[in-house]
Design a protein around this motif. Structure first.
Motif, PDB file in Angstrom:
ATOM      1  N   SER A  94      51.033  47.279  45.615  1.00  0.00           N
ATOM      2  CA  SER A  94      51.635  48.515  46.103  1.00  0.00           C
ATOM      3  C   SER A  94      52.027  48.297  47.561  1.00  0.00           C
ATOM      4  CB  SER A  94      50.648  49.684  45.969  1.00  0.00           C
ATOM      5  OG  SER A  94      51.232  50.864  46.467  1.00  0.00           O
ATOM      6  N   ARG A 114      53.987  49.863  49.648  1.00  0.00           N
ATOM      7  CA  ARG A 114      54.101  50.973  50.585  1.00  0.00           C
ATOM      8  C   ARG A 114      52.758  51.402  51.163  1.00  0.00           C
ATOM      9  NH1 ARG A 114      57.698  52.414  46.587  1.00  0.00           N
ATOM     10  NH2 ARG A 114      56.229  53.900  45.652  1.00  0.00           N
ATOM     11  N   ALA A 157      59.158  50.783  56.165  1.00  0.00           N
ATOM     12  CA  ALA A 157      60.233  51.041  55.197  1.00  0.00           C
ATOM     13  C   ALA A 157      61.583  50.532  55.671  1.00  0.00           C
ATOM     14  CB  ALA A 157      60.306  52.544  54.907  1.00  0.00           C
ATOM     15  N   GLN A 212      61.876  47.478  52.953  1.00  0.00           N
ATOM     16  CA  GLN A 212      62.478  48.067  51.756  1.00  0.00           C
ATOM     17  C   GLN A 212      63.993  48.124  51.923  1.00  0.00           C
ATOM     18  OE1 GLN A 212      60.648  51.281  49.231  1.00  0.00           O
ATOM     19  NE2 GLN A 212      62.148  52.528  50.335  1.00  0.00           N
ATOM     20  N   GLY A 252      68.315  52.061  49.569  1.00  0.00           N
ATOM     21  CA  GLY A 252      68.601  52.497  48.206  1.00  0.00           C
ATOM     22  C   GLY A 252      67.777  51.798  47.131  1.00  0.00           C
ATOM     23  N   TYR A 253      66.714  51.148  47.523  1.00  0.00           N
ATOM     24  CA  TYR A 253      65.890  50.386  46.557  1.00  0.00           C
ATOM     25  C   TYR A 253      64.463  50.905  46.610  1.00  0.00           C
ATOM     26  CZ  TYR A 253      64.018  46.322  44.049  1.00  0.00           C
ATOM     27  OH  TYR A 253      63.403  45.490  43.133  1.00  0.00           O
ATOM     28  N   GLN A 254      63.823  51.032  45.426  1.00  0.00           N
ATOM     29  CA  GLN A 254      62.442  51.499  45.327  1.00  0.00           C
ATOM     30  C   GLN A 254      61.515  50.296  45.167  1.00  0.00           C
ATOM     31  OE1 GLN A 254      61.590  54.654  45.720  1.00  0.00           O
ATOM     32  NE2 GLN A 254      59.403  54.280  45.511  1.00  0.00           N
ATOM     33  N   ILE A 255      60.685  50.077  46.174  1.00  0.00           N
ATOM     34  CA  ILE A 255      59.823  48.902  46.160  1.00  0.00           C
ATOM     35  C   ILE A 255      58.442  49.280  45.627  1.00  0.00           C
ATOM     36  CG2 ILE A 255      59.193  49.313  48.565  1.00  0.00           C
ATOM     37  CD1 ILE A 255      58.820  46.344  48.906  1.00  0.00           C
ATOM     38  N   GLU A 256      57.899  48.360  44.779  1.00  0.00           N
ATOM     39  CA  GLU A 256      56.522  48.506  44.278  1.00  0.00           C
ATOM     40  C   GLU A 256      55.700  47.311  44.755  1.00  0.00           C
ATOM     41  OE1 GLU A 256      55.394  51.144  42.998  1.00  0.00           O
ATOM     42  OE2 GLU A 256      57.292  52.198  42.670  1.00  0.00           O
ATOM     43  N   ASN A 284      59.100  43.411  43.284  1.00  0.00           N
ATOM     44  CA  ASN A 284      59.033  43.989  41.937  1.00  0.00           C
ATOM     45  C   ASN A 284      59.134  42.933  40.835  1.00  0.00           C
ATOM     46  OD1 ASN A 284      58.930  46.328  43.336  1.00  0.00           O
ATOM     47  ND2 ASN A 284      60.945  47.099  42.690  1.00  0.00           N
ATOM     48  N   ASP A 336      56.728  45.197  35.548  1.00  0.00           N
ATOM     49  CA  ASP A 336      55.906  46.033  36.423  1.00  0.00           C
ATOM     50  C   ASP A 336      54.540  45.424  36.706  1.00  0.00           C
ATOM     51  OD1 ASP A 336      57.904  47.938  36.569  1.00  0.00           O
ATOM     52  OD2 ASP A 336      57.196  49.010  34.805  1.00  0.00           O
TER      53      ASP A 336
END
Length: 893
Positions: free
Chosen positions: A134, A136, A143, A147, A150-154, A177, A181
């Motif tokens: 995780s 974040r 961020a 990051q 426009g991209y969602q980082i996991e 990512n 997942d």
């Protein structure tokens, strides 16, 4: 010792402690080992040659990008990452960077991030990997850095790539990512480490090769630039060379050299607009913007994003339509260390400007500074030379400088004109240049045949004597030859081609010393037969086509009768002075010819618009009396013929001219009789001034004199019409106003136009036009009426606001002198009109109409009465506003 290890034979041989013993050790080697050593050395040299070929290969700059792209794809594939990025370390700027494609424009863009922020910065700084499921929630997560937009980082796996020396990272790999997942594992890290060292060595090698290649090409470009900059002393050429060479050297999109103007404290340059064709001059304060900061502080600037820098001034971009991104800006100094300019490179083609670029630009600026200093010194010399030449040419007196033998060195335009050369004629535009070229190096007394000039000049050259001789006579002649030529060959422009059908050549001719009826055309000395001379003279194509004369005779030996010569007679004041050098010796002579015949011409000119008595007074004050502008209280009279077109439409041109001359002759006499000045003729109109250029006596009488002149013009007009029975009579309109004006000669000594400028001039012109509106012949303004109200009969016509003016003015019809009796009927008419005006101003329009109609019954054609009746009727239907003051605004001039 043997050389069986092929690691690096040459590296071993170049060690300092090994080089001294190399010769002695090679002596003891057996032949097989010597052959082996040579093979090893040859193999390494071949590797060096291949490396040098790679350095010289233009594709080297793209090799690093291709390798990064390939490594990025493969690493992401092996470790099953959704997004993989390799960031290179720029230790000089303490930044991480990589290239990507802008999704909107499709262009390559360089992304740069700080090396000490976020997870990326931590890995780059500490050389330790970070692997978290995780991202974040990690303590170092940022961020903006970690990051992508426009991209969602996991999950994130961020690992360093080290150089061969394992001292510090050369790159950082960021994987985002993992597929399914799932988090990145320790096995993923170990798998990456299996090839990380190789990637590090490859990246380090590519960057090293790139730096070497960049430096090698930079040195070559710097040598070319140095050579180019030394090839011209012209400032404009040097500026272009500096800008072009700096751009090529630094691989920038644009290069701008701002020069410092110390007098205005500005930086200036010339640049192309976005279309690449239009050249505009840019000037900025020497302390404004990036260039101004460098100029004022002397400190270099290397900016990766101009619009993020508060010192950047976008006004130049807005003016040229260009977009600035990266900027490298350094000062340029001369040999004394003084700032003379600023070199500014914009938008590096690949990446951003480096410290290597700064060093090369600093070396380049050192060469450019010397070249610019030489160009500026050369330009200053040329400017000074041109300044002296312009100063000589600007003198109104004829000036000729000579050498120690009395030969002409320089001759100004005034001297050429004094000798008869036409200097401003289209048909003889080449004459001044030809005259100057051919008169140079001739004895001045041959060119200017003034009595005793040779004696006086030689005395000045040998003894440093000074001579001033007033009122000398100079007699010359001109032989005019007309030469046909084709418009295509004679003209350089289409306008010239349309007119160039014939050229005139003026040949200087000097009189015979004994026979005034004979002249000799000036030419180079010659000894030809009469037939040759006649042929040359008949077919002369230029001023000096008569050539090769005998040394004892400077003129054409063929005499020319005076009937073929245009005679020139001058009255001159002659001055002969020596030119003294800094050591006190004579270096040449100066002959100054003051054309005092100009005074006579000036008098003749002034006689056109001044009375002889005024001319004498003006001349007594000096020629410059009219040239100085003065503010004066004067009265202006405008007179115009009414119905001029219908009067002359049936007459021939010569009849029209003759008729107008007769009319103006008597009108001008009326002006001069009352000490007025004829300012100008404007078609069928004339303008006269009373009270200038010299004040009247008494000074305040200018209004009275103008009024008397107008009354005299009215009397003369009746006599003029009576002298033409059966012809359509002339009518005129006259407007007169008084006030302050600026008076003086507008023009130059060669072309004088005495005139006055001011509101009084404009108002009198408007009043002349109003005579049509009110149906009368002479209208005065309230300003003129106040100057002479006791001596004249007038009728108040109206209070108007003329076109172009906000201030209303009262206007009056001039009737006659008060010393002349006025009949009872006229008095009754004026009383009715005055009563009507009073009622009109009081807004009692019924009473006004009654009075005006009674006045109209006495004079049925009176236009002023009709105008007031029309207005009164109109106001009965639509009353004027409450603040109406009786002023009528004129909508026409």
């Amino acid at each position: 010792m043997t050389f069986s290890n092929t690691g690096s034979v040459l590296a071993t041989l170049t060690q300092v402690n090994f080089m001294g013993a190399l010769t002695s050790r090679v002596k003891s080697l057996p032949v097989p080992e010597l052959v082996c050593l040579l093979d090893f050395i040859t193999a390494e040299f071949q590797q060096f040659i291949r490396a040098m070929d790679l350095i010289n290969n233009e594709a080297l700059e793209t090799l690093l990008e291709q390798l990064l792209d390939a490594f990025t794809v493969k690493i992401g594939q092996i470790l099953q990452a959704d997004r993989t990025t390799i960031f290179l370390v720029d230790s000089n700027k303490n930044q991480l960077w990589h290239k990507t494609v802008d999704p909107q424009t499709g262009e390559d863009v360089e992304v740069r991030l700080p090396m000490d922020v976020g997870i990326l910065g931590y890995v780059a700084t500490n050389g330790k990997s970070i692997n978290v499921a995780s991202a974040r929630s990690h303590e170092h997560f940022n961020a903006e850095i970690d990051q992508p937009p426009g991209y969602q980082i996991e999950s994130i796996l961020c690992m360093p790539i080290f150089s061969s020396k394992k001292e510090e990272p050369v790159a950082v790999v960021r994987l985002l990512n993992k597929a399914g997942d799932a988090p990145f594992t320790e096995e993923d890290e170990q798998q990456f480490q299996a090839f990380a060292d190789s990637i590090g060595i490859i990246l380090e090698s590519c960057q090293s090769f790139y730096v070497v290649a960049r430096n090698q090409r930079g040195v070559a470009a710097l040598l070319r630039a140095t050579t180019t900059l030394g090839q011209s002393l012209d400032l404009e050429t040097t500026l272009r060379a500096v800008m072009d060479q700096a751009r090529d050297l630094m691989q920038a999109d644009r290069s701008t050299l701002f020069l410092l103007n110390r007098e205005t404290n500005e930086l200036w340059t010339k640049v192309a607009k976005a279309d690449g064709k239009t050249i505009v001059e840019i000037r900025i304060p020497a302390n404004k913007g990036i260039a101004g900061y460098v100029a004022s502080t002397g400190q270099p600037l290397n900016i990766t994003d101009a619009y993020d820098d508060p010192r950047f001034d976008p006004s130049t971009d807005q003016q040229t339509g260009y977009r600035t991104r990266t900027v490298l800006c350094l000062p340029v100094h001369n040999a004394k260390g003084e700032l003379i300019g600023v070199t500014q490179l914009i938008n590096k083609n690949q990446g951003t400007f480096t410290t290597s670029d700064e060093e090369f630009l600093r070396a380049f600026n050192s060469q450019a500074g010397m070249a610019l200093q030489n160009s500026q010194l050369f330009q200053n010399v040329m400017v000074e030379k041109q300044y002296q030449k312009d100063m000589l040419q600007s003198l109104s007196d004829a000036v000729i400088s000579t050498d120690l033998q009395g030969r002409v060195v320089t001759i100004n335009e005034a001297a050429l004109e004094l000798l008869g050369c036409p200097v401003n004629q289209a048909k003889s535009k080449h004459n001044p240049q030809i005259w100057e070229e051919k008169l140079i190096d001739r004895y001045v007394w041959e060119v200017v045949p003034i009595e005793n000039l040779q004696f006086r000049l030689e005395d000045s050259l040998h003894n440093a004597a000074r001579h001033y001789v007033p009122e000398q006579s100079l007699t010359l002649g001109l032989l005019v030859e007309k030469t046909s030529c084709s418009a295509e060959t004679a003209a350089k422009t289409e306008e010239e081609a349309a007119e160039a059908t014939e050229e005139e050549t003026y040949i200087l001719a000097v009189p015979d010393r004994t026979d005034p009826n004979l002249y000799y055309a000036w030419g180079e000395n010659s000894a030809w037969t009469e037939e040759v001379a006649l042929a040359e003279l008949a077919n002369a194509q230029s001023l000096f086509s008569l050539s090769k004369a005998a040394l004892y005779h400077p003129y054409c030996p063929l005499p020319i009768p005076a009937s073929r010569i245009k005679l020139i007679e001058r009255s001159l004041n002659l001055t002969v002075n020596p030119l003294i050098n800094p050591e006190g010796g004579v270096r040449g002579g100066l002959v100054v010819l003051e054309d005092i015949s100009h005074e006579k011409r000036m008098k003749n000119t002034m006689y056109r618009y001044l009375t002889p008595g005024v001319v004498d007074k003006v001349m007594a004050l000096g020629e410059g009396a009219l040239m100085v502008g003065e503010r004066k209280e004067v009265t202006i009279l405008f007179s115009d013929i009414r119905g001029y077109t219908s009067l002359t439409e049936n007459l021939g041109a010569s009849d029209v001219v003759s008729l107008l001359n007769d009319y103006f002759e008597t009108m001008v006499e009326a002006v001069f009789h009352y000490e007025g000045t004829l300012d100008k003729f404007i078609g069928d109109a004339l303008m006269a001034v009373f009270g200038a250029p010299l004040p009247l006596n008494p000074p305040e009488s200018h209004g009275w004199m103008a009024v008397q002149s107008a009354l005299d013009m009215r009397r003369r007009l009746k006599e003029f019409n009576d002298s033409r029975p059966g012809a359509d009579p002339f009518r005129f309109g006259i407007g007169i106003s008084s006030g302050e004006v600026v008076s003086g000669n507008i023009g130059s000594q060669k072309r004088m136009d005495y005139t006055v400028i001011g509101d009084a001039v404009n108002l009198s012109s408007r009043l002349e036009q109003l005579t049509k509106e009110y149906g009368c012949d002479i209208i005065l303004s309230e300003f003129t009426y106040s100057l002479c109200r006791e001596g004249i009969w007038v009728r108040e016509l109206d209070k108007v606001r003329v076109k172009g003016k906000n201030q209303p003015v009262g206007i009056y019809e001039l009737l006659q002198n008060s010393s002349e009796p006025i009949d009872g009927e006229t008095l009754r008419f004026l009383e009715l009109y005055s009563n009507g005006r009073d009622a009109y101003i009081a807004r009692n329009f019924h009473k006004a109409i009654s009075c005006f109609e009674a006045a109209l019954a006495m004079r049925p054609s009176d236009r002023a009465v009709e105008v007031h009746i029309e207005r009164s009727l109109s106001y009965l239907e639509i009353p004027p506003p409450e603040d109406w003051d009786g002023v009528h605004t004129m909508t026409r001039k």
